[in-house]
Structures are given as structure tokens and as C-alpha cells.
Design a protein around this motif. Structure first.
Motif, PDB file in Angstrom:
ATOM      1  N   ILE A  38       0.811  -1.217   0.000  1.00 26.95           N
ATOM      2  CA  ILE A  38       0.000   0.000   0.000  1.00 26.95           C
ATOM      3  C   ILE A  38       0.846   1.270   0.000  1.00 26.95           C
ATOM      4  N   HIS A  39       2.155   1.143   0.249  1.00 25.73           N
ATOM      5  CA  HIS A  39       3.035   2.315   0.233  1.00 25.73           C
ATOM      6  C   HIS A  39       3.648   2.553  -1.146  1.00 25.73           C
ATOM      7  N   ARG A  40       3.382   1.682  -2.072  1.00 25.24           N
ATOM      8  CA  ARG A  40       3.932   1.800  -3.417  1.00 25.24           C
ATOM      9  C   ARG A  40       3.284   2.978  -4.163  1.00 25.24           C
ATOM     10  N   ASP A  41       4.055   3.642  -5.002  1.00 26.17           N
ATOM     11  CA  ASP A  41       3.488   4.607  -5.939  1.00 26.17           C
ATOM     12  C   ASP A  41       3.025   3.804  -7.161  1.00 26.17           C
ATOM     13  N   ALA A  42       1.741   3.480  -7.202  1.00 32.29           N
ATOM     14  CA  ALA A  42       1.202   2.616  -8.260  1.00 32.29           C
ATOM     15  C   ALA A  42       0.676   3.408  -9.446  1.00 32.29           C
ATOM     16  N   ARG A  43       0.863   4.719  -9.425  1.00 36.96           N
ATOM     17  CA  ARG A  43       0.420   5.506 -10.574  1.00 36.96           C
ATOM     18  C   ARG A  43       1.138   5.027 -11.833  1.00 36.96           C
ATOM     19  N   GLY A  44       0.436   5.033 -12.922  1.00 34.02           N
ATOM     20  CA  GLY A  44       0.999   4.499 -14.153  1.00 34.02           C
ATOM     21  C   GLY A  44       0.519   3.095 -14.448  1.00 34.02           C
ATOM     22  N   HIS A  45      -0.315   2.538 -13.545  1.00 35.77           N
ATOM     23  CA  HIS A  45      -0.884   1.214 -13.834  1.00 35.77           C
ATOM     24  C   HIS A  45      -1.878   1.326 -14.988  1.00 35.77           C
ATOM     25  N   SER A  46      -2.237   0.176 -15.536  1.00 41.59           N
ATOM     26  CA  SER A  46      -3.096   0.156 -16.720  1.00 41.59           C
ATOM     27  C   SER A  46      -4.466  -0.439 -16.445  1.00 41.59           C
ATOM     28  N   ALA A  47      -4.896  -0.417 -15.180  1.00 37.90           N
ATOM     29  CA  ALA A  47      -6.181  -1.020 -14.838  1.00 37.90           C
ATOM     30  C   ALA A  47      -7.348  -0.351 -15.562  1.00 37.90           C
ATOM     31  N   PHE A  48      -7.217   0.942 -15.842  1.00 33.79           N
ATOM     32  CA  PHE A  48      -8.277   1.667 -16.556  1.00 33.79           C
ATOM     33  C   PHE A  48      -7.964   1.836 -18.042  1.00 33.79           C
ATOM     34  N   GLY A  49      -6.961   1.113 -18.528  1.00 34.64           N
ATOM     35  CA  GLY A  49      -6.568   1.270 -19.917  1.00 34.64           C
ATOM     36  C   GLY A  49      -5.659   2.472 -20.092  1.00 34.64           C
ATOM     37  N   HIS A  50      -5.611   2.968 -21.321  1.00 34.53           N
ATOM     38  CA  HIS A  50      -4.715   4.084 -21.642  1.00 34.53           C
ATOM     39  C   HIS A  50      -5.155   4.660 -22.983  1.00 34.53           C
ATOM     40  N   GLY A  51      -4.843   5.917 -23.213  1.00 35.48           N
ATOM     41  CA  GLY A  51      -5.156   6.528 -24.494  1.00 35.48           C
ATOM     42  C   GLY A  51      -6.607   6.970 -24.589  1.00 35.48           C
ATOM     43  N   ILE A  52      -7.119   7.076 -25.794  1.00 33.80           N
ATOM     44  CA  ILE A  52      -8.453   7.645 -25.997  1.00 33.80           C
ATOM     45  C   ILE A  52      -9.563   6.750 -25.446  1.00 33.80           C
ATOM     46  N   HIS A  53      -9.247   5.477 -25.220  1.00 28.59           N
ATOM     47  CA  HIS A  53     -10.257   4.562 -24.694  1.00 28.59           C
ATOM     48  C   HIS A  53     -10.104   4.326 -23.193  1.00 28.59           C
ATOM     49  N   GLN A  54      -9.306   5.138 -22.532  1.00 27.87           N
ATOM     50  CA  GLN A  54      -9.177   4.987 -21.080  1.00 27.87           C
ATOM     51  C   GLN A  54     -10.552   5.113 -20.444  1.00 27.87           C
TER      52      GLN A  54
END
Length: 420
Positions: free
Chosen positions: A351-367
Motif C-alpha cells: 500500500i506504500h507503493r506509488d502505483a500511478r501508471g498502472h493500466s487497470a483503466f486502460g490508456h489513451g483515448i479509450h481509457q
């Protein structure tokens, strides 16, 4: 605490298929741990980041991308196609072509410029500010359901007590539909993401859902209420950018992105926290850690770990390899979220990790357009459960819990008994 892994499974060997002798990998690949993507993904990242695979349901050959950098490149490339009806598109559910051609595509299955005109109508309804404005109402809903849990006494099924009804009620209020119809939406959503479903059953669920949503939109266009669909219908009176079917497609997109997946995230997220009691205790003592913990849960679980796919409309170079026009590519977002080059010790939950940049919500125009709302829902649900039921625990051994298979969205199958 280490995660529970079914060491008796032969899934790892099966997942490799005939790849060792030059044959494509069999896909999808099986999980051996309910919290982790298939273990074969780690080998792909290390040895074969752009790999050839064969879809199990129709034998179609596709490319798999397993590294974070390559996944993000594909999902951010606007020259590729997301159109489910494109000949090269690698569908991961058994939809015969004659049925596929009749389906009204949701937002996630569209390309520009149609995609852009629809998304521009939806995004203003789901900004971070609007999601935060809904927090008090979400808190009321969650508190009401926790009150009912505590009044009934344990054990209770967390899925029926919280994980399903909370996102369902929020979805229904957001769309302006009767809450008693939530079971109908659940059945449709679960049917349409199964990879083992009979094609006729899938077509029936698809038709039922479209009939319902088209009727709902017609009502909103006639008498717009102050809800998401009503506001879009009212705005469309002057802009005239969408058809009634377009608006119904937006509702369908939210059904999958903000209802079914959120329900599965709640159940699996609580299980992960219960399997890591020291970090759970930290969250209780320091609620300010909750937003970061939610991001880590989204990264760690990646419950839809292989859903984004593209059809190539021109040659592209990716991962040091040239992929050709007319080929299909699947982005393994679950693998990207475990990429060692981006996330240190990626198989550990932290829980202390900086997890920003994960792809759980996708990426790009289809995020995922509903990402802001999902984050708020998860923060409120997890925070409220931990604060109000400090001795929350499983009511059965972990080994007795069943998990979904043959589906694009992972989660708990059946019940999740908890007590306190």
C-alpha cells in the motif's frame, strides 16, 4: 503474508501450449492464483514480449504484448482500430460473425471520429469534481448497507451485502433507472463477458439489454430528468451530435466499466486486504493511506487483465518487431501491471507503493471514462468497512472460496462469507 497459489494446477504448462516448439501459445491462459495474472506472463515479459498466440474459441492467431511500455504504446496509438467488427479484431468471447454484425457497438468498440463525439458528451458527467460531489451520497449508500449487515449479525455474504448492491445502486441512480432492475443488469453484464457462454444465450442477453436501454433513452429524450442520461439527452437536443442508439451505447459502456468490474474489485480487494493483515491494520490506523491503497489494489488485481485489443490498420513497429496491417493484437494489461522494469517487486502487494501508471483503466483515448467515480466508490467502501467493522474476517477458510473462470472479468464466484 504470501499469496495462496494452487500448486497442483498444470495451468502454467498448459499455458505455454506449443510455444516451446515454435507453435503459437494457447490463449487465454489460466491463473494459478486468484490475485495474479497467469504466471506465464512473467516468462513472456522476459523472453517473448511480443508473442504469437491462438485464441481458444476460434483458433484465430493474434499477437500478445506483455511489457508495460509496449502495452501503453499500442493503447495510445490512434492509427490502430478498436472496432469489434473489423476482420482483424481479436474478440476474446465466442461471438459468431452473424451475431456480431447486428450488435450496437459500445464506446470501447468504436474508432474516431464516432468515438470522439460520443465520449465528449459523456466525459463532462464523470469528471473528478463530479465524482467527489457524489461522495456524500455514496457514503450514505455504503453506511445503509453496513447498518443492515451489523443488524443482521454475521456471517453474511459480502457480495450480496455490499459488493453487488452498492455499485448497482450507484449505477441505477446515475442512469435514472429503477433499482429493482439491477438484477437484470447484473445478469446481462455477467453473460456478455463470459467466454464459455452459448452464442444464442449471448445474443438473447444482448438483445434484451439493447431493448431496455433504447426504451430508457426514449423516455429520457421525451422527459429529461436530472440524471446522467437525462442531461445528455437534453444537451443533445441542441447539439444534435448523437442518435438515440448512440446514447444507449454510452449507458452500456458504463454498465460494464462502472458496475460489474467495480463489484468484482470490492470483493477481491477485501480478500487481498484480509490476506495482508499488517497492511490492513495500517489502513485502519492511517485512513489517509487509502487513496494510494486503492491504486495499488487496481494495479495488483488487474481483474480485466487481457481485455484491450486492437486491429492493425497499418504496419507498426512495437517491442522491436514489425506487426503487419490486418493482424490483431491483445494488450495484456495485467502483465503490464506486473512489469519489473516499472514496479519494483511487482508480485508483492504494497500500500506504500506509488502505483500511478498502472493500466487497470486502460490508456489513451479509450481509457475508462468512469475511473474517477470508481476510485471514489472503492475508497468509500473499503474505508467504511475497515472503520466500522474493525474485526472483519473470513467466515470460511480461504481455500473454500471459489473464483470465476472462463470470463474476461475476474472475481469471486458464488459467495464471499465474512463475519466479525
Amino acid at each position: 503474508m504470501t499469496d495462496v497459489v494452487d500448486t497442483t494446477s498444470s495451468a502454467t504448462a498448459d499455458a505455454a501450449g506449443g510455444a516451446a516448439n515454435g507453435e503459437p501459445h494457447d490463449f487465454p491462459m489460466a491463473r494459478t492464483c486468484p490475485f495474479s495474472p497467469p504466471p506465464e506472463y512473467a516468462r513472456l515479459r522476459a523472453e517473448e514480449p511480443v508473442a504469437k498466440a491462438r485464441l481458444s474459441w476460434n483458433g484465430k492467431e493474434v499477437w500478445l504484448l506483455s511489457r508495460h511500455e509496449d502495452v501503453r504504446q499500442l493503447l495510445g496509438d490512434t492509427t490502430t482500430s478498436s472496432n469489434w467488427k473489423a476482420a482483424a479484431y481479436p474478440l476474446q468471447v465466442p461471438v459468431p460473425d452473424e451475431i456480431l454484425q447486428e450488435i450496437e457497438l459500445p464506446l470501447v468498440g468504436m474508432d474516431p471520429p464516432e468515438h470522439g463525439s460520443r465520449r465528449r458528451m459523456l466525459v463532462p458527467e464523470l469528471t473528478a469534481r463530479r465524482a467527489q460531489a457524489l461522495r456524500p451520497r455514496i457514503q450514505e449508500i455504503v453506511d445503509h448497507h453496513i447498518d443492515a449487515m451489523l443488524a443482521s449479525g454475521g456471517p453474511v455474504d459480502l457480495i450480496e451485502a455490499i459488493a453487488f448492491p452498492v455499485p448497482a445502486l450507484i449505477f441505477c441512480e446515475l442512469m435514472g433507472v429503477p433499482t429493482e432492475d439491477s438484477d437484470f443488469f447484473r445478469r446481462c453484464a455477467e453473460t456478455l463477458v463470459r467466454s464459455d457462454v452459448d452464442p444464442q444465450e449471448m445474443m438473447s442477453a444482448q438483445q434484451e439489454l439493447e431493448v431496455y436501454l433504447n426504451r430508457l433513452v426514449a423516455d429520457k429524450e421525451k422527459d429529461p430528468a436530472d440524471d446522467l442520461l437525462g442531461r445528455i439527452a437534453l444537451k443533445n437536443r441542441t447539439e444534435q451530435t448523437l442518435t438515440s442508439s448512440d446514447i444507449a451505447g454510452l449507458a452500456k459502456n458504463l454498465l460494464f466499466g462502472g458496475f460489474d468490474t467495480t463489484s468484482n474489485m470490492i470483493a477481491l480487494g477485501i480478500l487481498v486486504l484480509l490476506q495482508h493483515p499488517e497492511q490492513l491494520a495500517e489502513l485502519r490506523a492511517n485512513p489517509e493511506l487509502l487513496p494510494g491503497a486503492v491504486e495499488e489494489l487496481l494495479r495488483y488485481l488487474a481483474i480485466a487483465d487481457s481485455s484491450p485489443a486492437r486491429a492493425l490498420t497499418e504496419d507498426i513497429e512495437i517491442g522491436g518487431r514489425v506487426l503487419r496491417k490486418g493482424e490483431g493484437v491483445i494488450a495484456l494489461t495485467g502483465s503490464a501491471n506486473r512489469d519489473e522494469s516499472v514496479f519494483a517487486d511487482p508480485d508483492a502487494f504494497d500500500i506504500h507503493r506509488d502505483a500511478r501508471g498502472h493500466s487497470a483503466f486502460g490508456h489513451g483515448i479509450h481509457q475508462c471514462p468512469g475511473a474517477n467515480l470508481v476510485r471514489v466508490e472503492l475508497e468509500v467502501v473499503f474505508g467504511s468497512l475497515l472503520a466500522r467493522i474493525p474485526d472483519l474476517k473470513l467466515a470460511v477458510p480461504f481455500e473454500d472460496i471459489r473464483f470465476k473462470s472462463q470470463t474476461l472479468v475476474h472475481g469471486v464466484a458464488g459467495e464471499l462469507p465474512i463475519t466479525w
